[in-house]
Design a protein around this motif. Structure first.
Motif, PDB file in Angstrom:
ATOM      1  N   ARG A 155       2.775  -3.198   6.731  1.00  0.00           N
ATOM      2  CA  ARG A 155       1.195  -2.624   6.662  1.00  0.00           C
ATOM      3  C   ARG A 155       0.737  -3.289   5.474  1.00  0.00           C
ATOM      4  O   ARG A 155      -0.633  -3.300   5.430  1.00  0.00           O
ATOM      5  N   ASP A 156       1.333  -3.399   4.494  1.00  0.00           N
ATOM      6  CA  ASP A 156       0.693  -3.826   3.236  1.00  0.00           C
ATOM      7  C   ASP A 156       0.058  -5.145   3.539  1.00  0.00           C
ATOM      8  O   ASP A 156      -0.974  -5.329   3.095  1.00  0.00           O
ATOM      9  N   GLU A 157       0.976  -6.109   3.980  1.00  0.00           N
ATOM     10  CA  GLU A 157       0.507  -7.457   4.296  1.00  0.00           C
ATOM     11  C   GLU A 157      -0.188  -7.510   5.370  1.00  0.00           C
ATOM     12  O   GLU A 157      -0.796  -8.566   5.656  1.00  0.00           O
ATOM     13  N   GLY A 158      -0.245  -6.731   6.377  1.00  0.00           N
ATOM     14  CA  GLY A 158      -0.986  -6.718   7.553  1.00  0.00           C
ATOM     15  C   GLY A 158      -0.235  -7.914   8.592  1.00  0.00           C
ATOM     16  O   GLY A 158      -1.060  -8.339   9.611  1.00  0.00           O
ATOM     17  N   ASP A 159       0.853  -7.986   8.569  1.00  0.00           N
ATOM     18  CA  ASP A 159       1.532  -9.327   9.242  1.00  0.00           C
ATOM     19  C   ASP A 159       3.027  -8.875   9.212  1.00  0.00           C
ATOM     20  O   ASP A 159       3.584  -8.160   8.607  1.00  0.00           O
ATOM     21  N   LEU A 160       3.534  -9.596   9.970  1.00  0.00           N
ATOM     22  CA  LEU A 160       5.145  -9.667  10.304  1.00  0.00           C
ATOM     23  C   LEU A 160       5.696 -10.206   8.791  1.00  0.00           C
ATOM     24  O   LEU A 160       5.198 -11.113   8.265  1.00  0.00           O
ATOM     25  N   ALA A 161       6.553  -9.524   8.369  1.00  0.00           N
ATOM     26  CA  ALA A 161       7.239 -10.133   6.993  1.00  0.00           C
ATOM     27  C   ALA A 161       8.714  -9.581   6.867  1.00  0.00           C
ATOM     28  O   ALA A 161       9.258  -8.471   7.656  1.00  0.00           O
ATOM     29  N   ASP A 233       8.590 -10.910  26.313  1.00  0.00           N
ATOM     30  CA  ASP A 233       7.450 -10.837  27.388  1.00  0.00           C
ATOM     31  C   ASP A 233       6.238  -9.830  26.815  1.00  0.00           C
ATOM     32  O   ASP A 233       5.099  -9.602  27.294  1.00  0.00           O
ATOM     33  N   LYS A 234       6.717  -8.743  25.991  1.00  0.00           N
ATOM     34  CA  LYS A 234       5.882  -7.567  25.527  1.00  0.00           C
ATOM     35  C   LYS A 234       5.010  -8.076  24.514  1.00  0.00           C
ATOM     36  O   LYS A 234       4.143  -7.445  23.642  1.00  0.00           O
ATOM     37  N   PHE A 235       5.252  -9.119  23.749  1.00  0.00           N
ATOM     38  CA  PHE A 235       4.590  -9.759  22.565  1.00  0.00           C
ATOM     39  C   PHE A 235       3.074  -9.479  22.825  1.00  0.00           C
ATOM     40  O   PHE A 235       2.334  -9.014  21.890  1.00  0.00           O
ATOM     41  N   PRO A 236       2.405  -9.689  23.963  1.00  0.00           N
ATOM     42  CA  PRO A 236       0.930  -9.829  24.177  1.00  0.00           C
ATOM     43  C   PRO A 236       0.406  -8.290  24.013  1.00  0.00           C
ATOM     44  O   PRO A 236      -0.656  -7.921  23.436  1.00  0.00           O
ATOM     45  N   GLU A 237       1.392  -7.192  24.284  1.00  0.00           N
ATOM     46  CA  GLU A 237       1.136  -5.862  24.305  1.00  0.00           C
ATOM     47  C   GLU A 237       1.098  -5.665  22.831  1.00  0.00           C
ATOM     48  O   GLU A 237       0.117  -4.847  22.142  1.00  0.00           O
ATOM     49  N   HIS A 238       1.960  -5.958  22.024  1.00  0.00           N
ATOM     50  CA  HIS A 238       2.128  -5.755  20.385  1.00  0.00           C
ATOM     51  C   HIS A 238       1.067  -6.409  19.781  1.00  0.00           C
ATOM     52  O   HIS A 238       0.171  -5.834  18.781  1.00  0.00           O
ATOM     53  N   ALA A 239       0.470  -7.453  20.437  1.00  0.00           N
ATOM     54  CA  ALA A 239      -0.727  -8.214  19.637  1.00  0.00           C
ATOM     55  C   ALA A 239      -2.012  -7.207  19.882  1.00  0.00           C
ATOM     56  O   ALA A 239      -2.847  -6.948  18.863  1.00  0.00           O
ATOM     57  N   ALA A 241      -2.160  -4.072  20.734  1.00  0.00           N
ATOM     58  CA  ALA A 241      -2.205  -2.814  20.184  1.00  0.00           C
ATOM     59  C   ALA A 241      -2.366  -2.869  18.632  1.00  0.00           C
ATOM     60  O   ALA A 241      -3.129  -2.000  17.898  1.00  0.00           O
ATOM     61  N   GLY A 242      -2.052  -4.244  18.142  1.00  0.00           N
ATOM     62  CA  GLY A 242      -2.134  -4.272  16.486  1.00  0.00           C
ATOM     63  C   GLY A 242      -3.565  -4.941  16.043  1.00  0.00           C
ATOM     64  O   GLY A 242      -4.065  -5.135  15.098  1.00  0.00           O
ATOM     65  N   ARG A 243      -4.409  -5.377  17.092  1.00  0.00           N
ATOM     66  CA  ARG A 243      -5.506  -6.347  16.916  1.00  0.00           C
ATOM     67  C   ARG A 243      -6.495  -5.907  15.962  1.00  0.00           C
ATOM     68  O   ARG A 243      -6.821  -6.602  14.893  1.00  0.00           O
ATOM     69  N   GLU A 244      -6.951  -4.571  16.090  1.00  0.00           N
ATOM     70  CA  GLU A 244      -8.043  -4.189  15.321  1.00  0.00           C
ATOM     71  C   GLU A 244      -7.712  -4.043  13.728  1.00  0.00           C
ATOM     72  O   GLU A 244      -8.456  -4.278  13.263  1.00  0.00           O
ATOM     73  N   LYS A 245      -6.471  -3.366  13.484  1.00  0.00           N
ATOM     74  CA  LYS A 245      -5.946  -2.843  12.250  1.00  0.00           C
ATOM     75  C   LYS A 245      -5.495  -4.017  11.667  1.00  0.00           C
ATOM     76  O   LYS A 245      -5.446  -4.354  10.472  1.00  0.00           O
ATOM     77  N   PHE A 246      -4.569  -4.874  12.332  1.00  0.00           N
ATOM     78  CA  PHE A 246      -3.745  -5.871  11.776  1.00  0.00           C
ATOM     79  C   PHE A 246      -3.801  -7.194  12.386  1.00  0.00           C
ATOM     80  O   PHE A 246      -3.375  -7.927  13.282  1.00  0.00           O
ATOM     81  N   TYR A 249      -1.312  -9.877  12.083  1.00  0.00           N
ATOM     82  CA  TYR A 249      -0.209  -9.753  12.852  1.00  0.00           C
ATOM     83  C   TYR A 249      -0.360 -10.095  14.391  1.00  0.00           C
ATOM     84  O   TYR A 249       0.349 -10.750  14.844  1.00  0.00           O
ATOM     85  N   ALA A 250      -1.537  -9.644  14.903  1.00  0.00           N
ATOM     86  CA  ALA A 250      -1.972  -9.978  16.235  1.00  0.00           C
ATOM     87  C   ALA A 250      -1.740 -11.560  16.566  1.00  0.00           C
ATOM     88  O   ALA A 250      -1.372 -11.722  17.695  1.00  0.00           O
ATOM     89  N   ALA A 251      -2.379 -12.254  15.634  1.00  0.00           N
ATOM     90  CA  ALA A 251      -2.618 -13.589  15.735  1.00  0.00           C
ATOM     91  C   ALA A 251      -1.129 -14.253  15.709  1.00  0.00           C
ATOM     92  O   ALA A 251      -0.803 -15.211  16.371  1.00  0.00           O
ATOM     93  N   THR A 252      -0.349 -13.634  14.747  1.00  0.00           N
ATOM     94  CA  THR A 252       0.983 -14.143  14.730  1.00  0.00           C
ATOM     95  C   THR A 252       1.881 -13.907  16.060  1.00  0.00           C
ATOM     96  O   THR A 252       2.351 -14.908  16.613  1.00  0.00           O
ATOM     97  N   MET A 253       1.814 -12.788  16.699  1.00  0.00           N
ATOM     98  CA  MET A 253       2.513 -12.445  17.708  1.00  0.00           C
ATOM     99  C   MET A 253       1.809 -13.332  18.852  1.00  0.00           C
ATOM    100  O   MET A 253       2.669 -13.738  19.786  1.00  0.00           O
ATOM    101  N   THR A 254       0.629 -13.211  18.988  1.00  0.00           N
ATOM    102  CA  THR A 254      -0.071 -14.114  20.100  1.00  0.00           C
ATOM    103  C   THR A 254       0.545 -15.545  19.902  1.00  0.00           C
ATOM    104  O   THR A 254       1.072 -16.243  20.897  1.00  0.00           O
ATOM    105  N   ASP A 255       0.663 -16.302  18.771  1.00  0.00           N
ATOM    106  CA  ASP A 255       1.052 -17.734  18.464  1.00  0.00           C
ATOM    107  C   ASP A 255       2.626 -17.608  18.785  1.00  0.00           C
ATOM    108  O   ASP A 255       3.107 -18.917  19.634  1.00  0.00           O
ATOM    109  N   LEU A 256       3.544 -16.747  18.383  1.00  0.00           N
ATOM    110  CA  LEU A 256       4.959 -16.889  18.662  1.00  0.00           C
ATOM    111  C   LEU A 256       5.091 -16.868  20.218  1.00  0.00           C
ATOM    112  O   LEU A 256       5.926 -17.419  20.787  1.00  0.00           O
TER     113      LEU A 256
END
Ligand SMILES: [Zn+2]
Length: 362
Positions: A155-161, A233-239, A241-246, A249-256
């Motif tokens: 949550r500090d970095e706003g991305d996977l880490a 296959d659940k990555f789009p859901e994670h992305a 869910a996180g798009r607004e605050k993170f 993170y959403a961009a990373t999950m979408t790309d992955l």
């Protein structure tokens, strides 16, 4: 007491597909003709399926009670999974191993994650300087495996880490190896992977962050991969869910996710051994190893390889016999060749575990 009568199963036996008569005597496979044996089923005979990544005793909120765990194990068994590599559980599921009617179980102990960096209620949440101690502890608690949470959203970095510094991971891997246990880790992103692979981790779960150089390193180190495509296959859901605050993170999950089929198939084609895991219990339902075989085929894996990843190849990897003379009779019989028609995996004709006909249940 008179001995149990011998049982006969006949049909092509995978992986070689040779038509044979398989006999079960005292719970064990024999190819020696047993006069007077009853024929139980005819069809395609497949060594007991393997779910190389699921979670017994875990649901959305953490540990389940024993009745729920039993139902999960029965669901897995009814789906043909007769050997489970549990990839981390908050419940003590050792008792499953005392039940002849439940799948064979290889436990990882409890997940080890960084403090507040995993699904609540799942893991031992620890600081970097505690990681090696917990790794040794879970190595002693498990059945030759431990499970680390390699990365998670920061949550500090706003991305996977990465969950821990590379040195802490390396010390944990060494500590588990010193106890004779292998190590695997949940890894979605790229950053955590170089250190883990270099430190000699035995297996990567998910592995969406793999790149060509890391795949080469896995081949060099003999590192295995369990992608759990249905979970990916659940990555789009994670992305979403996180798009607004993170947004990062959403961009990373979408790309992955966009690169996932190519990433997993590049590993397969380079020779990284891949095994099928349904991730049942980790927010997914149990009893669906067939779905993971289908998912591996969907992203490009040949059906024979995908079925092997969920059967004979996974059994060999985990040190459990296939259908050899004297082996425990653990196999599934299907009406059609699953390599040609994977849908038949959902309707087994017979499920045999430790020599007992345990399915299909009415
Ligand atoms: Zn999992």
């Amino acid at each position: 007491m008179s001995p149990e009568p011998a049982l006969r199963f006949r049909g092509p036996v995978l992986p070689d597909g040779e038509p044979r008569d398989l006999y079960v005597v005292d719970g064990r496979v024999t190819w020696e003709v047993q006069p007077g044996a009853d024929t139980v089923a005819e069809g395609w005979i497949v060594p007991g399926l393997v779910d190389a990544h699921c979670h017994l005793g875990l649901d959305d909120f953490g540990a389940t009670d024993d009745a729920a765990t039993e139902q999960q194990a029965l669901d897995d068994r009814d789906g043909g999974a007769l050997l489970i590599r549990d990839a981390g559980s908050a419940a003590d599921t050792r008792w499953v191993q005392d039940r002849d009617d439940l799948p064979r179980l290889i436990r990882c102990g409890r997940h080890i994650a960084a403090t507040r960096r995993y699904i609540r209620g799942y893991a031992h949440e620890v600081e970097p300087d505690e990681l090696a101690t917990y790794a040794a502890q879970e190595a002693r608690n498990g059945d030759g495996w431990i499970k680390l949470v390699g990365d998670w959203i920061s949550r500090d970095e706003g991305d996977l880490a990465p969950s821990f510094p590379a040195e802490a991971f390396a010390a944990a891997i060494d500590a588990a190896h010193a106890e004779g246990a292998k190590v695997t880790a949940h890894c979605f992103g790229h950053g955590v992977l170089p250190g883990l692979i270099e430190a000699g981790i035995d297996c990567i779960e998910h592995g969406t962050g793999l790149t060509e150089d890391l795949i080469d390193a896995m081949v060099a180190h003999g590192t295995r991969l369990v992608p759990t495509v249905m979970q990916l296959d659940k990555f789009p859901e994670h992305a979403a869910a996180g798009r607004e605050k993170f947004p990062d993170y959403a961009a990373t999950m979408t790309d992955l996710y966009a690169r996932m089929p190519a990433t997993v198939m590049a590993a397969h084609e380079a020779g990284v051994p891949i095994y099928a895991g349904s991730d049942g219990g980790g927010i997914s339902r149990h009893g669906n190893i067939a779905g993971e075989v289908e998912a591996l085929v969907r992203i490009g894996m040949p059906a024979f390889d995908a079925l092997g990843a969920a059967s004979w190849r996974a059994r060999e990897w985990l040190g459990v016999d296939g259908l050899t003379e004297g082996a425990s009779a653990d196999f599934v019989v299907y009406d059609r060749n699953p390599v040609e028609d994977l849908s038949v995996l959902r309707t087994p004709r017979a499920i045999v575990l430790r020599g007992a006909l345990v399915g299909p249940r009415a």
